[in-house]
Design a protein around this motif. Structure first.
Motif, PDB file in Angstrom:
ATOM      1  N   PHE A  63      -3.162  -1.389 -15.850  1.00 37.71           N
ATOM      2  CA  PHE A  63      -1.971  -2.095 -15.394  1.00 37.71           C
ATOM      3  C   PHE A  63      -0.800  -1.123 -15.288  1.00 37.71           C
ATOM      4  N   PHE A  64      -0.038  -1.262 -14.188  1.00 37.86           N
ATOM      5  CA  PHE A  64       1.201  -0.502 -13.985  1.00 37.86           C
ATOM      6  C   PHE A  64       2.275  -1.493 -13.584  1.00 37.86           C
ATOM      7  N   ASP A  65       3.507  -1.253 -14.035  1.00 36.62           N
ATOM      8  CA  ASP A  65       4.562  -2.145 -13.546  1.00 36.62           C
ATOM      9  C   ASP A  65       4.922  -1.749 -12.112  1.00 36.62           C
ATOM     10  N   SER A  66       5.655  -2.596 -11.425  1.00 34.91           N
ATOM     11  CA  SER A  66       5.913  -2.368  -9.988  1.00 34.91           C
ATOM     12  C   SER A  66       6.709  -1.086  -9.752  1.00 34.91           C
ATOM     13  N   ASP A  67       7.623  -0.758 -10.677  1.00 36.85           N
ATOM     14  CA  ASP A  67       8.396   0.488 -10.531  1.00 36.85           C
ATOM     15  C   ASP A  67       7.484   1.703 -10.567  1.00 36.85           C
ATOM     16  N   GLU A  68       6.493   1.667 -11.464  1.00 36.65           N
ATOM     17  CA  GLU A  68       5.549   2.792 -11.539  1.00 36.65           C
ATOM     18  C   GLU A  68       4.781   2.938 -10.225  1.00 36.65           C
ATOM     19  N   PHE A  69       4.332   1.810  -9.662  1.00 35.00           N
ATOM     20  CA  PHE A  69       3.625   1.862  -8.379  1.00 35.00           C
ATOM     21  C   PHE A  69       4.521   2.457  -7.286  1.00 35.00           C
ATOM     22  N   GLU A  70       5.786   2.074  -7.272  1.00 38.26           N
ATOM     23  CA  GLU A  70       6.718   2.602  -6.265  1.00 38.26           C
ATOM     24  C   GLU A  70       6.842   4.120  -6.385  1.00 38.26           C
ATOM     25  N   GLU A  71       6.943   4.596  -7.649  1.00 33.57           N
ATOM     26  CA  GLU A  71       7.063   6.045  -7.873  1.00 33.57           C
ATOM     27  C   GLU A  71       5.796   6.767  -7.428  1.00 33.57           C
ATOM     28  N   ILE A  72       4.645   6.164  -7.743  1.00 30.16           N
ATOM     29  CA  ILE A  72       3.360   6.777  -7.359  1.00 30.16           C
ATOM     30  C   ILE A  72       3.237   6.836  -5.841  1.00 30.16           C
ATOM     31  N   ILE A  73       3.542   5.716  -5.164  1.00 29.97           N
ATOM     32  CA  ILE A  73       3.451   5.659  -3.692  1.00 29.97           C
ATOM     33  C   ILE A  73       4.393   6.678  -3.069  1.00 29.97           C
ATOM     34  N   ASN A  74       5.615   6.713  -3.579  1.00 28.62           N
ATOM     35  CA  ASN A  74       6.614   7.638  -3.040  1.00 28.62           C
ATOM     36  C   ASN A  74       6.152   9.084  -3.190  1.00 28.62           C
ATOM     37  N   HIS A  75       5.559   9.388  -4.341  1.00 25.35           N
ATOM     38  CA  HIS A  75       5.047  10.748  -4.579  1.00 25.35           C
ATOM     39  C   HIS A  75       4.003  11.111  -3.523  1.00 25.35           C
ATOM     40  N   TYR A  76       3.064  10.204  -3.263  1.00 29.49           N
ATOM     41  CA  TYR A  76       2.007  10.494  -2.293  1.00 29.49           C
ATOM     42  C   TYR A  76       2.562  10.604  -0.877  1.00 29.49           C
ATOM     43  N   LEU A  77       3.519   9.751  -0.535  1.00 30.56           N
ATOM     44  CA  LEU A  77       4.116   9.825   0.807  1.00 30.56           C
ATOM     45  C   LEU A  77       4.849  11.151   1.010  1.00 30.56           C
ATOM     46  N   GLU A  78       5.599  11.572  -0.011  1.00 31.48           N
ATOM     47  CA  GLU A  78       6.357  12.832   0.101  1.00 31.48           C
ATOM     48  C   GLU A  78       5.437  14.038   0.228  1.00 31.48           C
ATOM     49  N   ASN A  79       4.209  13.909  -0.315  1.00 30.60           N
ATOM     50  CA  ASN A  79       3.254  15.015  -0.261  1.00 30.60           C
ATOM     51  C   ASN A  79       2.230  14.855   0.843  1.00 30.60           C
ATOM     52  N   GLY A  80       2.464  13.853   1.733  1.00 24.79           N
ATOM     53  CA  GLY A  80       1.603  13.664   2.893  1.00 24.79           C
ATOM     54  C   GLY A  80       0.211  13.155   2.575  1.00 24.79           C
ATOM     55  N   LYS A  81       0.044  12.529   1.401  1.00 23.74           N
ATOM     56  CA  LYS A  81      -1.271  12.009   1.010  1.00 23.74           C
ATOM     57  C   LYS A  81      -1.323  10.523   1.327  1.00 23.74           C
ATOM     58  N   MET A  82      -1.488  10.236   2.632  1.00 22.64           N
ATOM     59  CA  MET A  82      -1.380   8.859   3.109  1.00 22.64           C
ATOM     60  C   MET A  82      -2.479   7.955   2.555  1.00 22.64           C
ATOM     61  N   SER A  83      -3.708   8.462   2.456  1.00 29.66           N
ATOM     62  CA  SER A  83      -4.804   7.590   1.985  1.00 29.66           C
ATOM     63  C   SER A  83      -4.583   7.173   0.539  1.00 29.66           C
ATOM     64  N   LEU A  84      -4.086   8.088  -0.296  1.00 32.87           N
ATOM     65  CA  LEU A  84      -3.799   7.742  -1.692  1.00 32.87           C
ATOM     66  C   LEU A  84      -2.610   6.796  -1.789  1.00 32.87           C
ATOM     67  N   ALA A  85      -1.612   6.993  -0.909  1.00 34.91           N
ATOM     68  CA  ALA A  85      -0.458   6.082  -0.880  1.00 34.91           C
ATOM     69  C   ALA A  85      -0.917   4.670  -0.531  1.00 34.91           C
ATOM     70  N   LYS A  86      -1.851   4.566   0.423  1.00 38.65           N
ATOM     71  CA  LYS A  86      -2.375   3.243   0.819  1.00 38.65           C
ATOM     72  C   LYS A  86      -3.155   2.583  -0.320  1.00 38.65           C
ATOM     73  N   LYS A  87      -3.950   3.399  -1.047  1.00 39.87           N
ATOM     74  CA  LYS A  87      -4.692   2.853  -2.187  1.00 39.87           C
ATOM     75  C   LYS A  87      -3.734   2.323  -3.243  1.00 39.87           C
ATOM     76  N   ALA A  88      -2.694   3.120  -3.532  1.00 38.97           N
ATOM     77  CA  ALA A  88      -1.717   2.713  -4.552  1.00 38.97           C
ATOM     78  C   ALA A  88      -0.991   1.444  -4.125  1.00 38.97           C
ATOM     79  N   THR A  89      -0.677   1.322  -2.847  1.00 41.57           N
ATOM     80  CA  THR A  89       0.009   0.125  -2.341  1.00 41.57           C
ATOM     81  C   THR A  89      -0.896  -1.101  -2.461  1.00 41.57           C
ATOM     82  N   LYS A  90      -2.169  -0.937  -2.084  1.00 39.55           N
ATOM     83  CA  LYS A  90      -3.121  -2.052  -2.159  1.00 39.55           C
ATOM     84  C   LYS A  90      -3.261  -2.532  -3.606  1.00 39.55           C
TER      85      LYS A  90
END
Length: 466
Positions: free
Chosen positions: A27-54
């Motif tokens: 379990f992660f709170d929503s803020d943690e998910f936002e930080e994780i997604i943002n990290h992947y987007l900034e590093n161009g890791k789109m597939s991981l960003a999509k997994k984290a969003t899902k």
């Protein structure tokens, strides 16, 4: 023990990636998910960003921010209809969320509906707490519309909100330059420097404006201030070098370019310019050394190969010039500048078939300069390919109508083919367009020039001298 924000982010990221490897659901709170997604987007890791969003939406289905991340990814993938539908649903629930307006504007912008995008961004501007980002987006929409005055105004407003936003400053100067308002750009930058006297970017831009205006001493002073503000600013040293070249201070230019070689990996541009400076100083050996280093650093930089080739052409060493242009063509066989030189060098070496091939390739690659058509024609004449030469000239007339140089050649060629009526037609045209090019008949077709019938036409059409 309290974790810093960065440490907290790293822990969240490690936990998330561990979960992906083990398939254990954590379990992660929503803020943690936002930080994780943002990290992947900034590093161009789109597939991981999509997994984290899902996974984030599975755990927090009502999170607006996570849904907005999902919408952003749909827009990135050009799934605009899906993104638009989701935004409409969000808008019914949250009419005061500026990010909804921003993403709607993003969709409109991708559909080239820039005025409508601006209208939505203006609504976002009224409710956002971070006006600088929205002002920058409005400025970009005006750039798409090529409305540079409005773009410039909004980027200026953006910079007023955030003086550290150098992308806004660059965009402002781009607008000034497009509008050719170089003095106004200098005034604006000086006002900015009054508040930010150690802004190396602003000093650099002042120098570039003075350079465009050919006020090289003022440009040099500005680049020096940029270097004082940041003595590792490679761009300022390169521009300073270019300016010193304009002032014919080649030794100092070499010094400025050389500094950049020690600050970072050597750039092909700096190596090329150092070579040019040594060539201007008459030091051929060092010039060639740096040209060679330039093409070793970047074999795709055509200016490097051209510099070496032109050096040997200038010194009439056509065999070496041919050697280097052949090497260049082996790297990039579609470069029109290479083929043009290849053709001219082979002409100098009396290798006419190779020269004709070079000129033909030059034309095939879209170089339709009159000189190219004429030189190919003259080579075809040397090869006795008169019909091919005529065809070449008629192709040239599509771009250069009523041209005496073309018409005199056509006249001579038709005389060679004993098609005298056509020859006379083109000879009369040529004399009408510009009789000063009559030497073409004399030099390229000497046996035609001495014919009595030709002399008679020339005599009739020549303008009486004053």
């Amino acid at each position: 023990m309290h974790l810093s924000p960065n440490e907290h982010n790293n822990v969240s990221l490690s936990r998330f990636e561990s979960m992906l490897k083990t398939n254990n659901v954590l379990f992660f709170d929503s803020d943690e998910f936002e930080e994780i997604i943002n990290h992947y987007l900034e590093n161009g890791k789109m597939s991981l960003a999509k997994k984290a969003t899902k996974l984030g939406l599975e755990q927090h289905p009502s999170s607006t921010n996570l849904r907005l991340y999902q919408i952003e990814m749909f827009i990135f993938e050009n799934k605009l209809d899906i993104a638009e539908q989701m935004l409409d649903e969000l808008h019914l629930m949250e009419q005061s969320n500026e990010e909804i307006y921003i993403q709607k504007a993003n969709i409109l912008s991708r559909r080239d509906q820039h005025n409508e995008a601006i209208d939505l961004l203006e609504l976002a501007l009224k409710i956002t707490e971070d006006q600088s980002d929205v002002l920058s987006l409005i400025g970009m929409e005006y750039l798409f519309l090529e409305d540079f005055e409005n773009a410039k105004f909004h980027f200026m407003k953006c910079l007023e909100q955030d003086e550290a936003d150098y992308s806004a400053l660059y965009n402002i100067i781009y607008c000034f330059e497009y509008l050719e308002q170089h003095e106004a750009a200098i005034d604006y930058l000086n006002d900015f420097l009054n508040k930010n006297p150690y802004s190396e970017v602003a000093w650099h831009q002042v120098g570039k404006q003075y350079y465009i205006l050919k006020e090289y001493k003022k440009a040099l002073a500005a680049f020096d201030f940029a270097i004082i503000s940041d003595d590792r600013f490679i761009g300022a040293y390169l521009e300073k070098g270019k300016t010193l070249e304009r002032l014919k201070r080649f030794e100092e230019a070499i010094d400025s370019y050389t500094i950049t070689l020690g600050l970072d990996d050597p750039t092909s541009f700096a190596l090329l310019r150092i070579g040019k400076c040594y060539e201007k100083l008459g030091d051929a050996e060092l010039a060639l050394q740096f040209y060679s280093k330039c093409v070793e650093e970047d074999g795709l930089l055509d200016k490097g190969w051209i510099a070496i080739t032109d050096y040997y052409i200038k010194n009439k060493d056509y065999q070496k010039a041919l050697y280097y242009i052949d090497k260049a063509l082996n790297i990039d066989s579609e470069n029109v500048l290479y083929w043009k030189r290849f053709a001219k060098i082979n002409t100098r070496l009396n290798l006419f078939e190779e020269a004709e091939h070079g000129f033909r390739k030059t034309l095939e690659l879209g170089n339709y300069e009159l000189e190219t058509w004429l030189m190919r024609c003259d080579i075809l004449i040397q090869l006795g390919e008169y019909n091919a030469a005529i065809k070449n000239l008629f192709q040239a007339t599509e771009f250069y109508k009523e041209n005496a140089e073309i018409e005199f050649r056509l006249a001579g060629l038709y005389y060679y083919l004993t098609e005298d009526r056509k020859a006379e037609f083109h000879l009369k045209n040529a004399l009408k367009y510009n009789e000063d090019f009559l030497m073409i008949i004399e030099e390229l077709f000497p046996t035609v020039y001495v014919r009595s019938s030709v002399r008679e036409i020339i005599k009739k059409h020549k303008k009486p001298s004053l």
